[in-house]
Design a protein around this motif. Structure first.
Motif, short mmCIF file in Angstrom:
data_model
loop_
_atom_site.label_atom_id
_atom_site.label_comp_id
_atom_site.label_asym_id
_atom_site.label_seq_id
_atom_site.Cartn_x
_atom_site.Cartn_y
_atom_site.Cartn_z
N LYS A 20 0.67 -1.17 0.09
CA LYS A 20 0.10 -0.13 -0.04
C LYS A 20 0.77 1.19 0.07
CE LYS A 20 -2.12 -0.88 3.91
NZ LYS A 20 -1.19 -2.23 4.26
N SER A 21 1.81 1.46 0.84
CA SER A 21 2.69 2.59 0.91
C SER A 21 3.62 2.58 -0.20
CB SER A 21 3.55 2.33 2.25
OG SER A 21 2.86 2.37 3.37
N THR A 22 4.00 1.48 -0.87
CA THR A 22 4.82 1.59 -2.22
C THR A 22 3.85 2.37 -3.40
OG1 THR A 22 5.89 -0.22 -1.29
CG2 THR A 22 6.20 0.49 -3.72
N CYS A 33 -3.84 9.60 1.32
CA CYS A 33 -3.62 9.64 2.94
C CYS A 33 -3.35 8.13 3.29
CB CYS A 33 -4.92 9.89 3.49
SG CYS A 33 -6.02 11.30 2.75
N ASP A 34 -2.10 8.12 3.70
CA ASP A 34 -1.43 6.71 4.15
C ASP A 34 -1.47 6.49 5.54
OD1 ASP A 34 -0.21 4.35 4.37
OD2 ASP A 34 1.69 5.18 3.53
N GLU A 35 -2.70 5.80 5.80
CA GLU A 35 -2.91 5.55 7.50
C GLU A 35 -2.85 6.87 8.21
OE1 GLU A 35 -2.18 1.79 8.88
OE2 GLU A 35 -1.35 0.91 7.14
N PRO A 36 -3.72 7.81 7.83
CA PRO A 36 -3.56 9.14 8.18
C PRO A 36 -3.96 9.22 9.92
CG PRO A 36 -5.43 9.25 7.11
CD PRO A 36 -4.64 7.96 6.93
#
Ligand SMILES: Nc1ncnc2c1ncn2[C@@H]1O[C@H](COP(=O)(O)OP(=O)(O)O)[C@@H](O)[C@H]1O
Ligand code: SF4
Ligand SMILES: [Mg+2]
Length: 356
Positions: free
Chosen positions: A61-63, A186-189
């Motif tokens: 996901k973050s990649t 929004c990466d796990e905001p």
């Protein structure tokens, strides 16, 4: 809410791949393999829409987020921003277009420079993108941005340590908004925030979406947050999309055994369903993306495979041969826009597993 079939496409991702080399050796760093962090992901994001991206830690996901904001370059595949392919662009052009997509980080404690004032942090974007606000109006612009995210504009000379976690996340949001993006990744905001604060930040994001017409790619661990905020949902497993569709399709008409297992752990609003639904426990760790399982990547942990193998015969290990040899592609389910990558998607009904 948009149902996915309408609205302008802001972002389109086609068959995106990111492999990281695995290097060994002290004297010579030899490449001995590849981590397939993202391995063929396609998605579409429309104006004003929220696409929720879920999946266990390590699923890529973050990649994917880093590829979309240009922090990492893809190994292959295409990213189209408002119809324009970013990969073929010159640097300056790419930077201008990149303004369209901004990232909000997971950890509000480490993502802000402790030696910069809030005004400098939010205003820094204007140094990189000078046309975002005219020189004489930058302090005014910073004050406006702080006000927009619910912070006191008079606090622009304070430093990050003088703010709470939730307030810092608001600073991060103000910084992202400074260049007037159309899309926020929004990466796990909210996962680093107290539960009591999470709701406030989610409410702020929803308010900003309404007021500014933003589109969100919202990455989250917590499925109830995704259920609340997302119109569209994509479920990732080991670098690939297992299932995608509207929130109702993915949460209630689930067609992939992996998403079915994730969903089974989420409290249901309907108490009659809650009583009859049995949680599915996923056994074991996520396999290494440096050596993903053959065929369907989920076959080593799939709860459905042994059920099907019992019925149709398997490869001797309790898994249907097709699961361990043929990689399933995303296929259209009954309703339009609902896609799942499973050879036996039709067997993933709530009756098959959800009821005792
Ligand atoms: N820079 C990197 N070099 C090598 N491997 C990486 C790098 N970044 C991420 N990975 C690996 O890629 C996989 C996906 O990671 P990530 O995108 O962070 O997943 P998620 O955000 O879903 O937890 C993991 O196995 C991770 O260790
Ligand atoms: S293709 Fe086979 S192993 Fe993969 S999710 Fe479907 S049933 Fe499970
Ligand atoms: Mg991550």
């Amino acid at each position: 809410m948009p149902d996915g079939s309408e609205g302008d496409v802001l972002l389109q991702v086609d068959d995106l791949v990111k492999y990281y080399p695995v290097r060994r050796g002290v004297v010579f760093k030899r490449t001995v393999g590849q981590v397939r962090a993202v391995d063929g992901v396609s998605l579409t994001l429309r104006r004003g829409q929220t696409l929720g991206l879920v999946g266990e830690s390590g699923s890529g996901k973050s990649t994917l987020a880093k590829l979309l904001v240009g922090v990492e370059a893809p190994t292959s595949g295409r990213i189209l921003v408002e119809g324009v392919d970013v990969s073929g662009m010159k640097r300056a052009e790419r930077r201008r277009l990149r303004r369209t997509i901004q990232l909000i980080f997971q950890d509000p404690y480490t993502s802000l420079n402790p030696r910069m004032s809030v005004g400098e942090i939010v205003g820094e974007a204007f140094a990189i993108h000078p046309d975002a606000a005219p020189k004489g109006a930058r302090t005014k612009a910073v004050r406006e941005l702080l006000d927009l995210v619910g912070l006191n504009p008079d606090h622009l000379n304070r430093y990050p340590h003088q703010f709470s976690g939730g307030q810092r996340q608001r600073i991060g949001i103000a910084r992202a908004l400074a260049v007037k993006p159309r899309i926020l990744i929004c990466d796990e905001p909210v996962s680093a925030l107290d539960v009591s604060i999470q709701g406030q930040v989610i409410n702020l994001l929803e308010k900003l979406q309404d007021e500014l017409g933003l589109a969100y790619l919202f990455i989250a661990h917590d499925l109830s947050v995704v259920r609340h905020i997302a119109d569209q949902v994509a479920v990732m497993y080991l670098g690939r999309t297992a299932e995608t569709g509207t929130d109702v399709q993915v949460f209630e008409q689930t067609r992939h055994p992996y998403s079915r297992a994730l969903m089974s752990a989420v409290p249901l609003p309907d108490p009659t369903l809650r009583d009859t639904r049995r949680p599915i426990v996923l056994e074991g760790e996520v396999p290494s993306p440096a050596a993903p399982p053959s065929g369907c990547r989920f076959h080593t942990r799939c709860w459905l495979a042994p059920i099907v193998a019992g019925r149709e015969g398997g490869d001797g290990t309790g898994v249907p041969s097709v699961c361990s040899t043929v990689q399933p592609e995303l296929e259209q389910q009954e309703a339009s826009g609902h896609l799942a990558a499973c050879h036996f998607a039709a067997d993933v009904t709530s009756e098959a597993v959800g009821h005792d």
